[in-house]
Design a protein around this motif. Sequence first.
Motif, PDB file in Angstrom:
ATOM      1  N   LYS A  65       0.831  -1.211   0.000  1.00 19.41           N
ATOM      2  CA  LYS A  65       0.000   0.000   0.000  1.00 19.41           C
ATOM      3  C   LYS A  65       0.860   1.254   0.000  1.00 19.41           C
ATOM      4  N   GLU A  66       2.037   1.187   0.633  1.00 23.59           N
ATOM      5  CA  GLU A  66       2.884   2.364   0.784  1.00 23.59           C
ATOM      6  C   GLU A  66       4.350   2.004   0.558  1.00 23.59           C
ATOM      7  N   THR A  67       5.141   3.007   0.228  1.00 26.02           N
ATOM      8  CA  THR A  67       6.574   2.797   0.073  1.00 26.02           C
ATOM      9  C   THR A  67       7.239   2.726   1.447  1.00 26.02           C
ATOM     10  N   LEU A  68       8.414   2.166   1.468  1.00 24.32           N
ATOM     11  CA  LEU A  68       9.157   2.034   2.724  1.00 24.32           C
ATOM     12  C   LEU A  68       9.714   3.384   3.160  1.00 24.32           C
ATOM     13  N   GLU A  69       9.288   3.807   4.310  1.00 26.02           N
ATOM     14  CA  GLU A  69       9.814   5.027   4.914  1.00 26.02           C
ATOM     15  C   GLU A  69       9.876   4.806   6.426  1.00 26.02           C
ATOM     16  N   ILE A  70      10.987   5.198   7.012  1.00 28.43           N
ATOM     17  CA  ILE A  70      11.206   4.995   8.444  1.00 28.43           C
ATOM     18  C   ILE A  70      10.081   5.603   9.273  1.00 28.43           C
ATOM     19  N   SER A  71       9.655   6.816   8.956  1.00 29.18           N
ATOM     20  CA  SER A  71       8.627   7.483   9.756  1.00 29.18           C
ATOM     21  C   SER A  71       7.301   6.710   9.724  1.00 29.18           C
ATOM     22  N   LYS A  72       6.966   6.119   8.582  1.00 27.26           N
ATOM     23  CA  LYS A  72       5.739   5.320   8.479  1.00 27.26           C
ATOM     24  C   LYS A  72       5.843   4.062   9.337  1.00 27.26           C
ATOM     25  N   ILE A  73       7.001   3.438   9.303  1.00 22.30           N
ATOM     26  CA  ILE A  73       7.214   2.228  10.111  1.00 22.30           C
ATOM     27  C   ILE A  73       7.142   2.572  11.592  1.00 22.30           C
ATOM     28  N   GLU A  74       7.777   3.649  11.992  1.00 17.45           N
ATOM     29  CA  GLU A  74       7.729   4.082  13.392  1.00 17.45           C
ATOM     30  C   GLU A  74       6.297   4.322  13.842  1.00 17.45           C
ATOM     31  N   ASN A  75       5.502   5.012  13.008  1.00 12.57           N
ATOM     32  CA  ASN A  75       4.107   5.296  13.355  1.00 12.57           C
ATOM     33  C   ASN A  75       3.278   4.022  13.495  1.00 12.57           C
ATOM     34  N   LEU A  76       3.509   3.058  12.615  1.00 13.09           N
ATOM     35  CA  LEU A  76       2.783   1.785  12.707  1.00 13.09           C
ATOM     36  C   LEU A  76       3.127   1.042  13.997  1.00 13.09           C
ATOM     37  N   ILE A  77       4.393   1.013  14.338  1.00 14.20           N
ATOM     38  CA  ILE A  77       4.814   0.330  15.566  1.00 14.20           C
ATOM     39  C   ILE A  77       4.214   1.028  16.787  1.00 14.20           C
ATOM     40  N   LEU A  78       4.279   2.350  16.819  1.00 13.27           N
ATOM     41  CA  LEU A  78       3.699   3.093  17.941  1.00 13.27           C
ATOM     42  C   LEU A  78       2.200   2.854  18.045  1.00 13.27           C
ATOM     43  N   THR A  79       1.512   2.851  16.921  1.00 14.70           N
ATOM     44  CA  THR A  79       0.065   2.606  16.922  1.00 14.70           C
ATOM     45  C   THR A  79      -0.239   1.228  17.499  1.00 14.70           C
ATOM     46  N   ALA A  80       0.482   0.219  17.050  1.00 14.11           N
ATOM     47  CA  ALA A  80       0.238  -1.149  17.526  1.00 14.11           C
ATOM     48  C   ALA A  80       0.552  -1.280  19.013  1.00 14.11           C
ATOM     49  N   LEU A  81       1.622  -0.664  19.466  1.00 13.37           N
ATOM     50  CA  LEU A  81       2.005  -0.774  20.873  1.00 13.37           C
ATOM     51  C   LEU A  81       1.060   0.013  21.785  1.00 13.37           C
ATOM     52  N   ARG A  82       0.536   1.109  21.314  1.00  6.12           N
ATOM     53  CA  ARG A  82      -0.376   1.927  22.130  1.00  6.12           C
ATOM     54  C   ARG A  82      -1.777   1.336  22.186  1.00  6.12           C
ATOM     55  N   SER A  83      -2.117   0.511  21.252  1.00  8.03           N
ATOM     56  CA  SER A  83      -3.477  -0.040  21.141  1.00  8.03           C
ATOM     57  C   SER A  83      -3.520  -1.446  21.723  1.00  8.03           C
ATOM     58  N   LYS A  84      -3.290  -1.568  23.016  1.00  7.76           N
ATOM     59  CA  LYS A  84      -3.213  -2.903  23.639  1.00  7.76           C
ATOM     60  C   LYS A  84      -4.483  -3.718  23.415  1.00  7.76           C
ATOM     61  N   LYS A  85      -5.645  -3.112  23.636  1.00 13.42           N
ATOM     62  CA  LYS A  85      -6.900  -3.848  23.474  1.00 13.42           C
ATOM     63  C   LYS A  85      -7.106  -4.240  22.009  1.00 13.42           C
ATOM     64  N   SER A  86      -6.887  -3.289  21.101  1.00 14.37           N
ATOM     65  CA  SER A  86      -7.031  -3.589  19.671  1.00 14.37           C
ATOM     66  C   SER A  86      -6.017  -4.641  19.241  1.00 14.37           C
ATOM     67  N   SER A  87      -4.772  -4.505  19.712  1.00 12.92           N
ATOM     68  CA  SER A  87      -3.730  -5.474  19.353  1.00 12.92           C
ATOM     69  C   SER A  87      -4.105  -6.876  19.799  1.00 12.92           C
ATOM     70  N   LYS A  88      -4.681  -7.000  20.984  1.00  7.85           N
ATOM     71  CA  LYS A  88      -5.126  -8.309  21.479  1.00  7.85           C
ATOM     72  C   LYS A  88      -6.214  -8.872  20.569  1.00  7.85           C
ATOM     73  N   ASN A  89      -7.158  -8.016  20.177  1.00  5.81           N
ATOM     74  CA  ASN A  89      -8.228  -8.453  19.276  1.00  5.81           C
ATOM     75  C   ASN A  89      -7.685  -8.839  17.903  1.00  5.81           C
ATOM     76  N   TRP A  90      -6.724  -8.054  17.391  1.00  2.83           N
ATOM     77  CA  TRP A  90      -6.110  -8.389  16.098  1.00  2.83           C
ATOM     78  C   TRP A  90      -5.425  -9.749  16.183  1.00  2.83           C
ATOM     79  N   GLY A  91      -4.732  -9.993  17.297  1.00  6.98           N
ATOM     80  CA  GLY A  91      -4.045 -11.264  17.474  1.00  6.98           C
ATOM     81  C   GLY A  91      -5.002 -12.442  17.530  1.00  6.98           C
ATOM     82  N   GLU A  92      -6.065 -12.296  18.304  1.00 11.21           N
ATOM     83  CA  GLU A  92      -7.072 -13.368  18.415  1.00 11.21           C
ATOM     84  C   GLU A  92      -7.712 -13.647  17.049  1.00 11.21           C
ATOM     85  N   ALA A  93      -8.097 -12.585  16.351  1.00 10.25           N
ATOM     86  CA  ALA A  93      -8.737 -12.740  15.044  1.00 10.25           C
ATOM     87  C   ALA A  93      -7.757 -13.321  14.017  1.00 10.25           C
ATOM     88  N   GLY A  94      -6.493 -12.953  14.131  1.00 10.78           N
ATOM     89  CA  GLY A  94      -5.473 -13.488  13.228  1.00 10.78           C
ATOM     90  C   GLY A  94      -5.340 -14.992  13.356  1.00 10.78           C
TER      91      GLY A  94
END
Length: 117
Positions: A65-94
């Motif tokens: 969907k997007e080109t490789l850029e450090i800032s985009k990767i950093e934002n994705l990691i921060l989003t996943a780490l900050r969203s504990k409840k969502s991350s748990k749901n993503w993991g279960e659904a995965g």
Amino acid sequence: MGERLDTSAFFSISDVVVGTGRVALEAMSCKRPVIAIGAKGIFGIVKPDNFKLAWRYYFGDHRAKETLEISKIENLILTALRSKKSSKNWGEAGREFVKKQFNISGIVDKLLSLYQS
């Protein structure tokens, strides 16, 4: 990390896994949220609403969907780490997605049908 034969133990201590292809599928089967980044670029956070698309893109290795850029990767990691409840749901659904997509009976049926034709 090189070849690992203990991926379930390795992933079980992870908060989020960044990977593509088999790494993404193994992480999902271990109920871990996945940020898909592959050879073609960034797919993003793998969520129930994009599981099938992520699989078609092979988690960023075939298309992205997007080109490789450090800032985009950093934002994705921060989003996943900050969203504990969502991350748990993503993991279960995965895990459920992988179980359905790669159920051994379904795979064998597809192979038998292929060979019969």
